[in-house]
Write an enzyme that holds these catalytic residues in place. Sequence first.
Site, PDB file in Angstrom:
ATOM      1  N   LYS A   1    -110.316 -21.650   2.322  1.00 33.52           N
ATOM      2  CA  LYS A   1    -109.646 -20.373   2.580  1.00 33.52           C
ATOM      3  C   LYS A   1    -110.670 -19.383   3.113  1.00 33.52           C
ATOM      4  CE  LYS A   1    -106.706 -16.929   0.227  1.00 33.52           C
ATOM      5  NZ  LYS A   1    -105.996 -16.612  -1.040  1.00 33.52           N
TER       6      LYS A   1
ATOM      7  N   SER B   1    -101.154 -17.091  -5.617  1.00 34.24           N
ATOM      8  CA  SER B   1    -101.484 -17.452  -4.232  1.00 34.24           C
ATOM      9  C   SER B   1    -101.891 -18.893  -3.988  1.00 34.24           C
ATOM     10  CB  SER B   1    -102.595 -16.547  -3.706  1.00 34.24           C
ATOM     11  OG  SER B   1    -102.038 -15.333  -3.305  1.00 34.24           O
TER      12      SER B   1
ATOM     13  N   SER C   1    -100.836 -16.011  -0.950  1.00 30.16           N
ATOM     14  CA  SER C   1    -101.618 -15.656   0.212  1.00 30.16           C
ATOM     15  C   SER C   1    -102.365 -16.832   0.848  1.00 30.16           C
ATOM     16  CB  SER C   1    -102.646 -14.589  -0.159  1.00 30.16           C
ATOM     17  OG  SER C   1    -103.593 -15.110  -1.089  1.00 30.16           O
TER      18      SER C   1
HETATM   19  N1  GLN Z   1     -98.418 -12.309  -3.993  1.00 28.47           N
HETATM   20  C1  GLN Z   1     -99.316 -11.683  -4.901  1.00 28.47           C
HETATM   21  C2  GLN Z   1     -99.852 -10.410  -4.288  1.00 28.47           C
HETATM   22  O1  GLN Z   1     -99.446 -10.071  -3.237  1.00 28.47           O
HETATM   23  C3  GLN Z   1    -100.407 -12.618  -5.294  1.00 28.47           C
HETATM   24  C4  GLN Z   1    -101.509 -12.725  -4.320  1.00 28.47           C
HETATM   25  C5  GLN Z   1    -102.626 -13.621  -4.788  1.00 28.47           C
HETATM   26  O2  GLN Z   1    -102.483 -14.411  -5.736  1.00 28.47           O
HETATM   27  N2  GLN Z   1    -103.760 -13.475  -4.141  1.00 28.47           N
HETATM   28  O3  GLN Z   1    -100.660  -9.731  -4.846  1.00 28.47           O
END
Ligand code: GLN
Length: 485
Positions: free
Chosen positions: A80, A179, A155
């Site tokens: 990532k 995410s 994400s």
């Molecule tokens: N969807 C969640 C957010 O927008 C989690 C994101 C994540 O785990 N990095 O914060």
Amino acid sequence: MSDLTLLTAAESRRALDAREISSVELTNAYLDRIDAVEPKIHSYLHVMTDIALAQAAAADTRIAAGDDVRDLTGVPVALKDILCTTDAPTTAASKILEGYVSPYDATVVAKLREQGAVFLGKTNTDEFAMGSSTENSAFGPTLNPWGENRVPGGSSGGSAAAVAAREAVISLGSDTGGSIRQPAGFCGIVGLKPTYGRVSRFGLLPFASSLDQIGPFTRTVEDTAIMLRSIAGQDRMDSTSAPIDVPSFTEKFGSDLKGIKIGVAKEYSVDGMETGVDAAMQAALKQLQDLGAELVEVSLPHTEYALATYYITAPAEASANLARYDGVRFGNRIEGDDLIDTYMRTRGQGFGPEVKRRIMLGTYALSSGYYDAYYVKAQKVRTLIKQDFDTAFETVDAIVAPTSPTVAFEMGSRTDDPYAMYLADVFTIPANMAGIPGISVPAGFSDGLPVGMQFFAKAFDESTLLGIAHAYEQAAGFYKELATV
Ligand code: GLN
């Protein structure tokens, strides 16, 4: 062998060790696959072709010499683009870090490099990991390999899509509120958020430091165990990494679940849950019983506060963590009339709308007069959420839940409604709040799109978690289905 991208990491290891294939052949198969599918999927922000081929050649030499060959020596992985690498840019999919190259590797990257893994490239993400669809990338979205015009989740959507589209054997992502697990569910693969403290976060660009964890995306639970033992362990560069032994994580693999108690939380059934997801869950619960598990109803009464608590805690910590991007030390700088003007221009033009929204929400929640009412209160509720799990784990070995209320949604369908996007994190956030490990495994399909199912276990009990996930996966068999992109 016909298509080398069909091999899992465990199968690649066996084929490499038996000299049936070389790492250069395996790496070239992935680079060809990347060339073929990237125009449709866009998993990668940066493909490391030359580096990957050099690493593969070095791995082949190491394997030929029988010199310290490890689990992932010669195996192609994707990272990532929020994990620091010295030999490729690290941007967090943000304009503010476009072209930025870190002077050091993240600890997980260094560990993989030391093993002789092959780095295929850096994968797309929502900007600074803020989002659930990868649509918040400053460099364009990633598409789900399973469906026309569907998001891969987020994400870590690029890391999930890369493994699902067979553009990497394994990838790494980060999970602050879901995410890893949510995109794994949307893309029909396995995704693990390890226990908070299991894996060093040194060199992970921080989002919310009390929640962030790094973990793998794989096609099988066995590969998850392989990647987890490769990256886990205490690290003096991250004081939150725990001094706890790293086992193989396969010691509880077996073919049934006799004697295992699995909790089903009554709060994990919400309005707006798709009928196809519910049907897949019911079938999976039946399968768990057929394997010999005893299903026990448990209650996690503070689940309803998890989203609100998260969307105070995470933006608050993010607003502090992102203060470092000011155009002075790293990343892009847009010169202004004076220092303050330089900060304003750099941050105003460098950050995208969701990142700005989080910084504003978080700054507000931390501001004088509101700090106790918001951040401190959220931390108190967080303790209650953790206590719910502690109580449940007094009677069960693991808890099962859907990964998301829906399957992968259409691109653009939630971008105008951040609140709708946040609500979809309802099933993943509690594990981050409690610091416990959670894994999403493929649990069937709804209208041709993958459904993910999660298991949670006690802190640092990934062995039990993976044992249960593995038994279910082998019995259910959905891991054999491949996206047809
Ligand atoms: N969807 C969640 C957010 O927008 C989690 C994101 C994540 O785990 N990095 O914060």
